[in-house]
Structure formats: structure tokens, C-alpha cells
Design a protein around this motif. Structure first.
Motif, PDB file in Angstrom:
ATOM      1  N   ASP A 189       8.164  47.953  38.807  1.00 40.71           N
ATOM      2  CA  ASP A 189       9.117  48.690  37.988  1.00 40.71           C
ATOM      3  C   ASP A 189       9.264  47.990  36.651  1.00 40.71           C
ATOM      4  O   ASP A 189       9.347  46.763  36.577  1.00 40.71           O
ATOM      5  CB  ASP A 189      10.490  48.752  38.678  1.00 40.71           C
ATOM      6  CG  ASP A 189      10.483  49.617  39.928  1.00 40.71           C
ATOM      7  OD1 ASP A 189       9.739  50.616  39.952  1.00 40.71           O
ATOM      8  OD2 ASP A 189      11.221  49.282  40.870  1.00 40.71           O
TER       9      ASP A 189
ATOM     10  N   ASN B 226      11.418  46.842  34.549  1.00 43.27           N
ATOM     11  CA  ASN B 226      12.806  46.414  34.391  1.00 43.27           C
ATOM     12  C   ASN B 226      12.844  45.115  33.593  1.00 43.27           C
ATOM     13  O   ASN B 226      11.918  44.307  33.682  1.00 43.27           O
ATOM     14  CB  ASN B 226      13.459  46.164  35.755  1.00 43.27           C
ATOM     15  CG  ASN B 226      13.628  47.423  36.564  1.00 43.27           C
ATOM     16  OD1 ASN B 226      13.647  48.528  36.022  1.00 43.27           O
ATOM     17  ND2 ASN B 226      13.746  47.280  37.875  1.00 43.27           N
TER      18      ASN B 226
ATOM     19  N   GLU C  93      11.126  44.610  42.561  1.00 45.44           N
ATOM     20  CA  GLU C  93      10.490  45.576  41.662  1.00 45.44           C
ATOM     21  C   GLU C  93       9.023  45.850  41.969  1.00 45.44           C
ATOM     22  O   GLU C  93       8.424  46.746  41.388  1.00 45.44           O
ATOM     23  CB  GLU C  93      10.595  45.109  40.198  1.00 45.44           C
ATOM     24  CG  GLU C  93      11.986  45.157  39.631  1.00 45.44           C
ATOM     25  CD  GLU C  93      12.745  43.852  39.813  1.00 45.44           C
ATOM     26  OE1 GLU C  93      13.818  43.715  39.233  1.00 45.44           O
ATOM     27  OE2 GLU C  93      12.272  42.959  40.543  1.00 45.44           O
TER      28      GLU C  93
ATOM     29  N   GLU D 296       7.707  53.849  33.065  1.00 44.25           N
ATOM     30  CA  GLU D 296       8.644  53.064  33.877  1.00 44.25           C
ATOM     31  C   GLU D 296       7.925  52.117  34.843  1.00 44.25           C
ATOM     32  O   GLU D 296       8.563  51.399  35.601  1.00 44.25           O
ATOM     33  CB  GLU D 296       9.612  53.986  34.639  1.00 44.25           C
ATOM     34  CG  GLU D 296       8.983  54.849  35.712  1.00 44.25           C
ATOM     35  CD  GLU D 296       8.419  56.179  35.224  1.00 44.25           C
ATOM     36  OE1 GLU D 296       8.033  56.983  36.083  1.00 44.25           O
ATOM     37  OE2 GLU D 296       8.345  56.422  34.003  1.00 44.25           O
TER      38      GLU D 296
END
Length: 162
Positions: free
Chosen positions: A16, A18, A75, A48
């Protein structure tokens, strides 16, 4: 002293996108004392999701442990090694070689024969752009050594499963 069974391995992960995820993953390598040869991160067709290709120097047992530890990071969407999954891998290299005027034609012919693109020609040097596997890049380096290699930059391996 080099341990028996130590070699280069490629880890491929989708994670992910992030804040801090790349830092957490690289930190795991640091904390565990693994030797990273290259760490390439890029976005995928889905913004993403990041694609990570990590070249690591380790034994197979260390690699298996590392992949399990990385798989525990929240993630991480998928993770595998190029040892276990059929992959295509490549690397990009820029190589600056000395180029006396009388050698320039030989350099251009050799570049063409080795499937290297001429990225820049200056008065005393030529910069080549080469992509391919590690053996190809090492072959290009060896072929251009007689002219004098002034500088070289390699991107690190990227890999994608088939």
C-alpha cells in the motif's frame, strides 16, 4: 569472511502506498543486518500501490526468513522472490566512457553491436544507456574498459512476475 551459500536474491513486493511504508521496510533490513544491493520503488498502474524490487545478498535461509518478516508488515499486499516465481528482470545503466576523436567511430559501432543507446556525445566522452540483465551490463562494462570508463550509474534491478 563470506558465508557459504551467500548469493544475490531478488525480492518483489506490492505494498500500500502509505506514508512511511518504504522506511519501515528498509528499516527491517537495517535492524536485521541484511546487505541490500539495490532497492527500487515505483508506483504501479494503481497509484495507491507501490512496486518494490529489492536485491539482497544473503543465504537462502536468511532470504526465507526475511520474506516472512516482510510479509508481516501490514501494508504488504503480495511478496515473493524471483527464485520461487518466474520473472523478467532488467536494470538500467548509464556509462560514461572516454572517447578520443579517433576512437569515437569504434565506440559507436561497439555500442550498436551491444544494443547500447548513445545518450550523449561530448568532445572527450560518450554516455551510453544500456538496459538488460546483470550479465549484459557486466559485458558492456568489460567491452568498454579499454576506452576508459569515466563514470557509471546503475538503477538496480527491477522485476515482474510472468
Amino acid at each position: 569472511m563470506i558465508k557459504p551459500g551467500v548469493s544475490k536474491h531478488i525480492i518483489v513486493a506490492r505494498v500500500d502506498n502509505n506514508p512511511g511504508v518504504v522506511s519501515r521496510i528498509s528499516g527491517l533490513f537495517t535492524r536485521r543486518g541484511y546487505n541490500i544491493e539495490s532497492f527500487v520503488t515505483c508506483i504501479t498502474k494503481r497509484r495507491e500501490v507501490y512496486h518494490l524490487t529489492i536485491s539482497v545478498i544473503s543465504t537462502k535461509d536468511e532470504l526465507d526468513l526475511l520474506v516472512r518478516q516482510l510479509g508481516r508488515i501490514m501494508e504488504v499486499i503480495t511478496i515473493f522472490t524471483a527464485d520461487d516465481v518466474e520473472c523478467v528482470s532488467s536494470e538500467l545503466m548509464l556509462l560514461k566512457t572516454a572517447a578520443k576523436p579517433e576512437e569515437r567511430a569504434d565506440i559507436i559501432r561497439l555500442a550498436d553491436a551491444m544494443d547500447a543507446r548513445i545518450a550523449s556525445v561530448r568532445e572527450n566522452c560518450v554516455i551510453l544507456e544500456v538496459s538488460g540483465g546483470e550479465q549484459k551490463l557486466e559485458g558492456v562494462i568489460k567491452a568498454f574498459e579499454p576506452f576508459g570508463i569515466l563514470d557509471m550509474i546503475r538503477s538496480g534491478t527491477i522485476a515482474m512476475n510472468l
